[in-house]
Design a protein around this motif. Structure first.
Motif, PDB file in Angstrom:
ATOM      1  N   PHE A   1      31.716   3.284 -16.451  1.00  0.00           N
ATOM      2  CA  PHE A   1      31.306   3.188 -17.842  1.00  0.00           C
ATOM      3  C   PHE A   1      31.662   4.456 -18.623  1.00  0.00           C
ATOM      4  CE2 PHE A   1      28.437   0.353 -15.474  1.00  0.00           C
ATOM      5  CZ  PHE A   1      28.781  -0.858 -16.077  1.00  0.00           C
ATOM      6  N   LEU A   2      30.770   5.457 -18.656  1.00  0.00           N
ATOM      7  CA  LEU A   2      30.971   6.627 -19.514  1.00  0.00           C
ATOM      8  C   LEU A   2      31.880   7.705 -18.916  1.00  0.00           C
ATOM      9  CD1 LEU A   2      27.401   7.114 -21.056  1.00  0.00           C
ATOM     10  CD2 LEU A   2      29.431   6.108 -22.122  1.00  0.00           C
ATOM     11  N   ALA A   3      32.073   7.684 -17.603  1.00  0.00           N
ATOM     12  CA  ALA A   3      32.915   8.698 -16.947  1.00  0.00           C
ATOM     13  C   ALA A   3      32.529  10.097 -17.413  1.00  0.00           C
ATOM     14  CB  ALA A   3      34.394   8.429 -17.212  1.00  0.00           C
ATOM     15  N   ALA A   4      31.240  10.423 -17.266  1.00  0.00           N
ATOM     16  CA  ALA A   4      30.701  11.674 -17.815  1.00  0.00           C
ATOM     17  C   ALA A   4      31.307  12.923 -17.175  1.00  0.00           C
ATOM     18  CB  ALA A   4      29.184  11.697 -17.658  1.00  0.00           C
TER      19      ALA A   4
ATOM     20  N   GLU B   1      34.361  13.382 -16.538  1.00  0.00           N
ATOM     21  CA  GLU B   1      35.623  13.609 -17.244  1.00  0.00           C
ATOM     22  C   GLU B   1      35.407  13.825 -18.744  1.00  0.00           C
ATOM     23  OE1 GLU B   1      40.016  11.481 -17.818  1.00  0.00           O
ATOM     24  OE2 GLU B   1      38.470  10.509 -16.610  1.00  0.00           O
ATOM     25  N   PHE B   2      34.397  13.155 -19.292  1.00  0.00           N
ATOM     26  CA  PHE B   2      34.117  13.230 -20.730  1.00  0.00           C
ATOM     27  C   PHE B   2      32.648  13.609 -20.930  1.00  0.00           C
ATOM     28  CE2 PHE B   2      37.217   9.736 -20.055  1.00  0.00           C
ATOM     29  CZ  PHE B   2      38.344  10.340 -20.613  1.00  0.00           C
ATOM     30  N   PRO B   3      32.300  14.877 -20.716  1.00  0.00           N
ATOM     31  CA  PRO B   3      30.893  15.281 -20.723  1.00  0.00           C
ATOM     32  C   PRO B   3      30.248  15.377 -22.104  1.00  0.00           C
ATOM     33  CG  PRO B   3      32.299  17.190 -20.374  1.00  0.00           C
ATOM     34  CD  PRO B   3      33.202  15.994 -20.354  1.00  0.00           C
TER      35      PRO B   3
ATOM     36  N   HIS C   1      33.695   8.715 -24.464  1.00  0.00           N
ATOM     37  CA  HIS C   1      34.616   8.323 -23.388  1.00  0.00           C
ATOM     38  C   HIS C   1      36.046   8.759 -23.713  1.00  0.00           C
ATOM     39  CE1 HIS C   1      36.426   5.067 -20.648  1.00  0.00           C
ATOM     40  NE2 HIS C   1      35.701   5.853 -19.849  1.00  0.00           N
ATOM     41  N   GLY C   2      36.162   9.860 -24.479  1.00  0.00           N
ATOM     42  CA  GLY C   2      37.469  10.392 -24.822  1.00  0.00           C
ATOM     43  C   GLY C   2      38.193   9.639 -25.922  1.00  0.00           C
ATOM     44  N   VAL C   3      37.529   8.668 -26.542  1.00  0.00           N
ATOM     45  CA  VAL C   3      38.146   7.850 -27.594  1.00  0.00           C
ATOM     46  C   VAL C   3      37.412   8.099 -28.909  1.00  0.00           C
ATOM     47  CG1 VAL C   3      38.657   5.507 -28.364  1.00  0.00           C
ATOM     48  CG2 VAL C   3      38.800   6.075 -25.923  1.00  0.00           C
ATOM     49  N   THR C   4      38.177   8.318 -29.967  1.00  0.00           N
ATOM     50  CA  THR C   4      37.598   8.549 -31.291  1.00  0.00           C
ATOM     51  C   THR C   4      37.850   7.347 -32.186  1.00  0.00           C
ATOM     52  OG1 THR C   4      37.966  10.930 -31.092  1.00  0.00           O
ATOM     53  CG2 THR C   4      37.579  10.069 -33.300  1.00  0.00           C
TER      54      THR C   4
ATOM     55  N   ALA D   1      19.308   6.453 -38.902  1.00  0.00           N
ATOM     56  CA  ALA D   1      20.569   5.740 -39.079  1.00  0.00           C
ATOM     57  C   ALA D   1      20.778   4.772 -37.928  1.00  0.00           C
ATOM     58  CB  ALA D   1      21.728   6.739 -39.139  1.00  0.00           C
ATOM     59  N   THR D   2      21.418   3.657 -38.229  1.00  0.00           N
ATOM     60  CA  THR D   2      21.694   2.646 -37.212  1.00  0.00           C
ATOM     61  C   THR D   2      23.133   2.162 -37.330  1.00  0.00           C
ATOM     62  OG1 THR D   2      20.920   0.862 -38.658  1.00  0.00           O
ATOM     63  CG2 THR D   2      19.305   1.826 -37.151  1.00  0.00           C
ATOM     64  N   THR D   3      23.674   1.764 -36.188  1.00  0.00           N
ATOM     65  CA  THR D   3      24.992   1.136 -36.171  1.00  0.00           C
ATOM     66  C   THR D   3      25.105   0.292 -34.907  1.00  0.00           C
ATOM     67  OG1 THR D   3      27.371   1.511 -36.518  1.00  0.00           O
ATOM     68  CG2 THR D   3      26.263   2.959 -34.936  1.00  0.00           C
ATOM     69  N   GLU D   4      26.112  -0.542 -34.872  1.00  0.00           N
ATOM     70  CA  GLU D   4      26.411  -1.342 -33.680  1.00  0.00           C
ATOM     71  C   GLU D   4      27.806  -0.984 -33.207  1.00  0.00           C
ATOM     72  OE1 GLU D   4      27.260  -5.918 -33.291  1.00  0.00           O
ATOM     73  OE2 GLU D   4      25.082  -5.595 -33.138  1.00  0.00           O
ATOM     74  N   LEU D   5      27.934  -0.719 -31.914  1.00  0.00           N
ATOM     75  CA  LEU D   5      29.223  -0.323 -31.339  1.00  0.00           C
ATOM     76  C   LEU D   5      29.761  -1.417 -30.436  1.00  0.00           C
ATOM     77  CD1 LEU D   5      28.360   3.341 -30.246  1.00  0.00           C
ATOM     78  CD2 LEU D   5      29.312   2.568 -32.435  1.00  0.00           C
ATOM     79  N   ASN D   6      31.043  -1.686 -30.573  1.00  0.00           N
ATOM     80  CA  ASN D   6      31.752  -2.556 -29.638  1.00  0.00           C
ATOM     81  C   ASN D   6      32.297  -1.638 -28.541  1.00  0.00           C
ATOM     82  OD1 ASN D   6      33.567  -4.144 -28.237  1.00  0.00           O
ATOM     83  ND2 ASN D   6      34.319  -5.191 -30.063  1.00  0.00           N
ATOM     84  N   LEU D   7      31.774  -1.765 -27.317  1.00  0.00           N
ATOM     85  CA  LEU D   7      32.120  -0.820 -26.254  1.00  0.00           C
ATOM     86  C   LEU D   7      33.609  -0.849 -25.903  1.00  0.00           C
ATOM     87  CD1 LEU D   7      28.957  -1.245 -24.033  1.00  0.00           C
ATOM     88  CD2 LEU D   7      29.493   0.594 -25.642  1.00  0.00           C
ATOM     89  N   ALA D   8      34.269  -1.984 -26.082  1.00  0.00           N
ATOM     90  CA  ALA D   8      35.708  -2.056 -25.797  1.00  0.00           C
ATOM     91  C   ALA D   8      36.501  -1.137 -26.715  1.00  0.00           C
ATOM     92  CB  ALA D   8      36.199  -3.494 -25.930  1.00  0.00           C
ATOM     93  N   ASP D   9      35.974  -0.870 -27.913  1.00  0.00           N
ATOM     94  CA  ASP D   9      36.659   0.039 -28.840  1.00  0.00           C
ATOM     95  C   ASP D   9      36.773   1.444 -28.266  1.00  0.00           C
ATOM     96  OD1 ASP D   9      36.910  -2.000 -30.674  1.00  0.00           O
ATOM     97  OD2 ASP D   9      35.237  -1.334 -31.934  1.00  0.00           O
ATOM     98  N   PHE D  10      35.888   1.772 -27.321  1.00  0.00           N
ATOM     99  CA  PHE D  10      35.885   3.103 -26.708  1.00  0.00           C
ATOM    100  C   PHE D  10      36.391   3.049 -25.268  1.00  0.00           C
ATOM    101  CE2 PHE D  10      32.878   3.100 -30.176  1.00  0.00           C
ATOM    102  CZ  PHE D  10      33.194   4.267 -30.838  1.00  0.00           C
ATOM    103  N   ASP D  11      37.190   2.034 -24.975  1.00  0.00           N
ATOM    104  CA  ASP D  11      37.797   1.846 -23.641  1.00  0.00           C
ATOM    105  C   ASP D  11      36.755   1.769 -22.532  1.00  0.00           C
ATOM    106  OD1 ASP D  11      40.265   1.762 -24.804  1.00  0.00           O
ATOM    107  OD2 ASP D  11      40.824   3.816 -24.278  1.00  0.00           O
ATOM    108  N   ILE D  12      35.588   1.199 -22.841  1.00  0.00           N
ATOM    109  CA  ILE D  12      34.568   0.936 -21.829  1.00  0.00           C
ATOM    110  C   ILE D  12      34.648  -0.553 -21.527  1.00  0.00           C
ATOM    111  CG2 ILE D  12      32.111   0.973 -21.276  1.00  0.00           C
ATOM    112  CD1 ILE D  12      31.870   3.344 -23.246  1.00  0.00           C
ATOM    113  N   ASP D  13      35.106  -0.866 -20.327  1.00  0.00           N
ATOM    114  CA  ASP D  13      35.401  -2.254 -19.960  1.00  0.00           C
ATOM    115  C   ASP D  13      34.129  -2.993 -19.554  1.00  0.00           C
ATOM    116  OD1 ASP D  13      36.460  -4.642 -19.141  1.00  0.00           O
ATOM    117  OD2 ASP D  13      37.525  -3.823 -17.398  1.00  0.00           O
TER     118      ASP D  13
END
Length: 195
Positions: free
Chosen positions: A98-101, A103-105, A132-135, A161-173
């Motif tokens: 998932f987050l690969a912490a 590598e991407f702390p 996850h290294g993706v902006t 503040a609130t938002t909804e994230l699509n995890l695929a947008d951040f290369d989280i499969d």
């Protein structure tokens, strides 16, 4: 919703200072006093939810109630501070699955703009979120909770503040999981102390 307070309007009028000359104040996010939170909610198989947060983060924001469109926010999150109240689950989320912490702390957010309505009651904040290294550019719905003096001689402002994230947008499969688990709700509370 970033609300322009009546008090701020009266002060500006009394001083006869043109709004263009008003200056934003800088605020340090009060993480030491535990008055700021970065929390998330994600479906668990479509049957329940996983709730969690990040315990360690810092940053600040700039805000002038007379010119809220000029506000800015900058936050850095220690990804390894993730907590979901289940040690094995924490470890799995932080793993390469998932987050690969390792590598991407760090995760970061830097605002790029505020869109405040004419009444100053509602606002959207856009900014660059790196996970996850993706902006990616994301948009938060923002509410101004309040601001004023504190009991210790300081001055504070607070927002949620609130938002909804699509995890695929951040290369989280998340393709191996139900569709309900592929998005995440992010909820942020930032209380800052004027510097």
């Amino acid at each position: 919703m970033l609300k322009k307070t009546a008090l701020a309007t009266l002060i500006a009028a009394a001083s006869a200072m043109p709004l263009a000359q008003a200056q934003a104040a800088d605020y340090q996010i009060d993480t030491e006093g535990q008055h700021a939170f970065i929390q998330f909610k994600i479906s668990h198989l479509g049957y329940s939810y996983i709730l969690g947060d990040f315990k360690s983060f810092d940053g600040g924001f700039s805000y002038d109630p007379e010119s809220p469109d000029d506000a800015s926010v900058n936050v850095t999150v220690d990804v390894n501070s993730l907590e979901t109240n289940h040690a094995e689950r924490n470890k799995h989320i932080l793993s390469g699955d998932f987050l690969a912490a390792s590598e991407f702390p760090q995760a970061t957010f830097k605002s790029t703009g505020f869109d405040v309505d004419d009444d100053g009651d509602e606002a959207e904040m856009t900014g660059d979120l790196t996970i996850h290294g993706v902006t990616k550019s994301v948009t938060f719905e923002v509410d101004h909770i309040g601001g004023g003096d504190d009991p210790w001689g300081g001055y504070r402002q607070g927002f949620e503040a609130t938002t909804e994230l699509n995890l695929a947008d951040f290369d989280i499969d998340m393709s191996a999981f139900p569709e309900s688990m592929r998005t995440l709700e992010l909820y942020v509370v930032l209380e800052g102390i004027r510097q």
